[in-house]
Scaffold this motif. Structure first.
Motif, PDB file in Angstrom:
ATOM      1  N   THR A  72       0.853  -1.184   0.000  1.00  0.00           N
ATOM      2  CA  THR A  72       0.000   0.000   0.000  1.00  0.00           C
ATOM      3  C   THR A  72       0.890   1.234   0.000  1.00  0.00           C
ATOM      4  O   THR A  72       1.992   1.214   0.567  1.00  0.00           O
ATOM      5  N   THR A  73       0.417   2.288  -0.641  1.00  0.00           N
ATOM      6  CA  THR A  73       1.131   3.568  -0.610  1.00  0.00           C
ATOM      7  C   THR A  73       0.147   4.662  -0.216  1.00  0.00           C
ATOM      8  O   THR A  73      -1.000   4.673  -0.654  1.00  0.00           O
ATOM      9  N   GLY A  74       0.622   5.567   0.628  1.00  0.00           N
ATOM     10  CA  GLY A  74      -0.184   6.713   1.024  1.00  0.00           C
ATOM     11  C   GLY A  74      -0.897   6.535   2.352  1.00  0.00           C
ATOM     12  O   GLY A  74      -1.170   5.417   2.797  1.00  0.00           O
ATOM     13  N   GLY A  75      -1.166   7.655   2.994  1.00  0.00           N
ATOM     14  CA  GLY A  75      -2.004   7.652   4.181  1.00  0.00           C
ATOM     15  C   GLY A  75      -1.330   7.296   5.481  1.00  0.00           C
ATOM     16  O   GLY A  75      -1.997   6.883   6.433  1.00  0.00           O
ATOM     17  N   ILE A  76       0.008   7.456   5.564  1.00  0.00           N
ATOM     18  CA  ILE A  76       0.671   7.149   6.841  1.00  0.00           C
ATOM     19  C   ILE A  76       1.404   8.374   7.401  1.00  0.00           C
ATOM     20  O   ILE A  76       2.357   8.252   8.153  1.00  0.00           O
ATOM     21  N   GLY A  77       0.919   9.552   7.037  1.00  0.00           N
ATOM     22  CA  GLY A  77       1.513  10.791   7.532  1.00  0.00           C
ATOM     23  C   GLY A  77       0.898  11.243   8.846  1.00  0.00           C
ATOM     24  O   GLY A  77       0.208  10.477   9.533  1.00  0.00           O
ATOM     25  N   PRO A  78       1.096  12.533   9.229  1.00  0.00           N
ATOM     26  CA  PRO A  78       0.686  13.016  10.543  1.00  0.00           C
ATOM     27  C   PRO A  78      -0.692  13.675  10.601  1.00  0.00           C
ATOM     28  O   PRO A  78      -1.116  14.109  11.673  1.00  0.00           O
ATOM     29  N   THR A  79      -1.395  13.791   9.479  1.00  0.00           N
ATOM     30  CA  THR A  79      -2.639  14.566   9.473  1.00  0.00           C
ATOM     31  C   THR A  79      -3.873  13.697   9.702  1.00  0.00           C
ATOM     32  O   THR A  79      -3.816  12.469   9.660  1.00  0.00           O
ATOM     33  N   HIS A  80      -5.006  14.357   9.893  1.00  0.00           N
ATOM     34  CA  HIS A  80      -6.249  13.669  10.265  1.00  0.00           C
ATOM     35  C   HIS A  80      -6.724  12.677   9.208  1.00  0.00           C
ATOM     36  O   HIS A  80      -7.413  11.705   9.520  1.00  0.00           O
ATOM     37  N   ASP A  81      -6.386  12.957   7.938  1.00  0.00           N
ATOM     38  CA  ASP A  81      -6.868  12.079   6.865  1.00  0.00           C
ATOM     39  C   ASP A  81      -5.898  10.938   6.564  1.00  0.00           C
ATOM     40  O   ASP A  81      -6.132  10.152   5.639  1.00  0.00           O
ATOM     41  N   ASP A  82      -4.817  10.837   7.317  1.00  0.00           N
ATOM     42  CA  ASP A  82      -3.881   9.716   7.154  1.00  0.00           C
ATOM     43  C   ASP A  82      -4.354   8.566   8.046  1.00  0.00           C
ATOM     44  O   ASP A  82      -3.955   8.438   9.206  1.00  0.00           O
ATOM     45  N   ILE A  83      -5.212   7.710   7.477  1.00  0.00           N
ATOM     46  CA  ILE A  83      -5.873   6.682   8.284  1.00  0.00           C
ATOM     47  C   ILE A  83      -5.478   5.266   7.869  1.00  0.00           C
ATOM     48  O   ILE A  83      -6.104   4.297   8.318  1.00  0.00           O
ATOM     49  N   THR A  84      -4.459   5.135   7.050  1.00  0.00           N
ATOM     50  CA  THR A  84      -4.093   3.805   6.559  1.00  0.00           C
ATOM     51  C   THR A  84      -3.691   2.864   7.694  1.00  0.00           C
ATOM     52  O   THR A  84      -4.153   1.719   7.759  1.00  0.00           O
ATOM     53  N   ALA A  85      -2.814   3.307   8.581  1.00  0.00           N
ATOM     54  CA  ALA A  85      -2.331   2.429   9.652  1.00  0.00           C
ATOM     55  C   ALA A  85      -3.473   1.966  10.555  1.00  0.00           C
ATOM     56  O   ALA A  85      -3.565   0.785  10.914  1.00  0.00           O
ATOM     57  N   GLU A  86      -4.359   2.897  10.926  1.00  0.00           N
ATOM     58  CA  GLU A  86      -5.504   2.536  11.764  1.00  0.00           C
ATOM     59  C   GLU A  86      -6.413   1.531  11.053  1.00  0.00           C
ATOM     60  O   GLU A  86      -6.898   0.568  11.657  1.00  0.00           O
ATOM     61  N   SER A  87      -6.622   1.766   9.762  1.00  0.00           N
ATOM     62  CA  SER A  87      -7.510   0.896   8.988  1.00  0.00           C
ATOM     63  C   SER A  87      -6.929  -0.503   8.842  1.00  0.00           C
ATOM     64  O   SER A  87      -7.659  -1.510   8.915  1.00  0.00           O
ATOM     65  N   ILE A  88      -5.617  -0.594   8.658  1.00  0.00           N
ATOM     66  CA  ILE A  88      -5.000  -1.911   8.519  1.00  0.00           C
ATOM     67  C   ILE A  88      -5.016  -2.654   9.847  1.00  0.00           C
ATOM     68  O   ILE A  88      -5.157  -3.876   9.886  1.00  0.00           O
ATOM     69  N   ALA A  89      -4.910  -1.926  10.957  1.00  0.00           N
ATOM     70  CA  ALA A  89      -5.074  -2.571  12.259  1.00  0.00           C
ATOM     71  C   ALA A  89      -6.447  -3.231  12.347  1.00  0.00           C
ATOM     72  O   ALA A  89      -6.582  -4.371  12.815  1.00  0.00           O
ATOM     73  N   LYS A  90      -7.475  -2.530  11.873  1.00  0.00           N
ATOM     74  CA  LYS A  90      -8.821  -3.105  11.888  1.00  0.00           C
ATOM     75  C   LYS A  90      -8.933  -4.287  10.935  1.00  0.00           C
ATOM     76  O   LYS A  90      -9.630  -5.273  11.223  1.00  0.00           O
ATOM     77  N   ALA A  91      -8.240  -4.208   9.788  1.00  0.00           N
ATOM     78  CA  ALA A  91      -8.276  -5.327   8.834  1.00  0.00           C
ATOM     79  C   ALA A  91      -7.718  -6.598   9.461  1.00  0.00           C
ATOM     80  O   ALA A  91      -8.207  -7.699   9.189  1.00  0.00           O
ATOM     81  N   PHE A  92      -6.717  -6.446  10.320  1.00  0.00           N
ATOM     82  CA  PHE A  92      -6.093  -7.601  10.966  1.00  0.00           C
ATOM     83  C   PHE A  92      -6.707  -7.911  12.339  1.00  0.00           C
ATOM     84  O   PHE A  92      -6.307  -8.875  12.999  1.00  0.00           O
ATOM     85  N   GLY A  93      -7.641  -7.081  12.763  1.00  0.00           N
ATOM     86  CA  GLY A  93      -8.307  -7.325  14.039  1.00  0.00           C
ATOM     87  C   GLY A  93      -7.428  -7.133  15.247  1.00  0.00           C
ATOM     88  O   GLY A  93      -7.554  -7.848  16.240  1.00  0.00           O
ATOM     89  N   VAL A  94      -6.512  -6.136  15.177  1.00  0.00           N
ATOM     90  CA  VAL A  94      -5.619  -5.863  16.302  1.00  0.00           C
ATOM     91  C   VAL A  94      -5.690  -4.385  16.671  1.00  0.00           C
ATOM     92  O   VAL A  94      -6.255  -3.561  15.939  1.00  0.00           O
ATOM     93  N   GLN A  95      -5.094  -4.037  17.797  1.00  0.00           N
ATOM     94  CA  GLN A  95      -5.074  -2.657  18.258  1.00  0.00           C
ATOM     95  C   GLN A  95      -4.120  -1.815  17.412  1.00  0.00           C
ATOM     96  O   GLN A  95      -3.082  -2.290  16.936  1.00  0.00           O
ATOM     97  N   TRP A  96      -4.487  -0.538  17.252  1.00  0.00           N
ATOM     98  CA  TRP A  96      -3.590   0.460  16.670  1.00  0.00           C
ATOM     99  C   TRP A  96      -2.965   1.185  17.838  1.00  0.00           C
ATOM    100  O   TRP A  96      -3.666   1.782  18.656  1.00  0.00           O
ATOM    101  N   GLU A  97      -1.644   1.104  17.969  1.00  0.00           N
ATOM    102  CA  GLU A  97      -1.011   1.602  19.184  1.00  0.00           C
ATOM    103  C   GLU A  97       0.397   2.124  18.902  1.00  0.00           C
ATOM    104  O   GLU A  97       0.964   1.884  17.834  1.00  0.00           O
ATOM    105  N   LEU A  98       0.943   2.807  19.895  1.00  0.00           N
ATOM    106  CA  LEU A  98       2.292   3.334  19.770  1.00  0.00           C
ATOM    107  C   LEU A  98       3.300   2.190  19.666  1.00  0.00           C
ATOM    108  O   LEU A  98       3.303   1.283  20.497  1.00  0.00           O
ATOM    109  N   HIS A  99       4.138   2.255  18.646  1.00  0.00           N
ATOM    110  CA  HIS A  99       5.199   1.254  18.478  1.00  0.00           C
ATOM    111  C   HIS A  99       6.454   1.820  19.148  1.00  0.00           C
ATOM    112  O   HIS A  99       6.988   2.847  18.714  1.00  0.00           O
ATOM    113  N   PRO A 100       6.939   1.194  20.214  1.00  0.00           N
ATOM    114  CA  PRO A 100       8.062   1.767  20.981  1.00  0.00           C
ATOM    115  C   PRO A 100       9.290   2.066  20.132  1.00  0.00           C
ATOM    116  O   PRO A 100       9.921   3.125  20.287  1.00  0.00           O
TER     117      PRO A 100
END
Length: 253
Positions: A72-100
């Motif tokens: 996938t390309t796009g949507g992993i920046g700092p703004t409100h419309d960058d929702i790719t990471a959150e959406s992929i967390a939902k696709a895999f059924g896991v939490q979207w969280e801070l990666h240390p």
């Protein structure tokens, strides 16, 4: 001889700005060529989708089940419309969280005071994600199983690809031979149909052109077998010569 395993990939281009025409995608051609030449992986499908969570979730889940690799390309920046990471967390059924580890990378890059909440958002990934290094702007991409989430900015996307090359396992790269003919497609359509039927492991493409006041057709033969490509190119050349098509071999790729 056993036909080499075909390793497939799909690219999902995410972004309203692509669909609106405001931004022209520059990643598709680069990724397709890089995957084939560097890894022996064939990009067999591309989808362009909007920044809509349900669409991202459904598309990623469908594609990761169908293809060996998904990018996938796009949507992993700092703004409100960058929702790719959150959406992929939902696709895999896991939490979207801070990666240390990602958080430490950004903290070192921006400094404690420069790491704003918006920038820190780029350190959030689905739980269990494996980071993809970003040597340019440091905000990492990530991998979830066979899904690789990359930046939309071409220079950064390309750098990320180089950093994950060792994680990809492909087959034989596809090579091509081309013959330029000064003949209309309609005059050679039956011959090409017969040739394709006799050689199912090759992809024989016919592409009309109009250059310097003259029309013609470029025949491109693609397969993982250089000998087969050469033999079919010779067959096309002979056919075109007999039809008066002034054939010319083009540079092999």
């Amino acid at each position: 001889m056993t036909e080499p395993k075909k390793v497939t990939a799909c690219l999902i281009i995410i972004g309203n700005e692509i669909l609106s025409g405001r931004t022209q995608d520059a990643n598709l051609a680069y990724l397709a060529k890089w995957l084939n030449e560097q890894c022996g992986i064939q990009l067999t499908e591309t989808r362009v989708i909007p920044d809509i969570e349900d669409t991202i979730v459904n598309t990623v889940n469908e594609c990761r089940a169908r293809f060996d690799y998904v990018f996938t390309t796009g949507g992993i920046g700092p703004t409100h419309d960058d929702i790719t990471a959150e959406s992929i967390a939902k696709a895999f059924g896991v939490q979207w969280e801070l990666h240390p580890e990602a958080h430490e990378i950004l903290k070192e890059y921006y400094g404690p005071e420069g790491l704003t909440s918006a920038r820190a958002r780029m350190a959030c990934t689905p739980r269990g994600a494996k980071l993809v290094d970003n040597p340019i702007s440091k905000a990492p991409g990530f991998q979830m199983e066979n899904v690789f989430v990359l930046a939309g900015i071409p220079l950064i996307m390309q750098a990320m690809l180089e950093s994950l090359k060792h994680r990809l396992t492909g087959g034989a790269p596809v090579r091509s031979r081309s013959v330029l003919l000064h003949l209309a497609e309609s005059l050679i359509a039956a011959n090409l149909r017969d040739m394709q039927a006799r050689n199912p492991t090759a992809d024989i493409g016919s592409y009309p052109f109009y250059r310097q006041g003259k029309g013609g057709t470029s025949i491109v033969i693609r397969s993982t077998d250089d000998d087969l490509n050469s033999r079919l190119a010779q067959e096309v050349y002979k056919m075109a010569f007999e039809l008066g098509g002034d054939p010319q071999f083009e540079e092999s790729v």
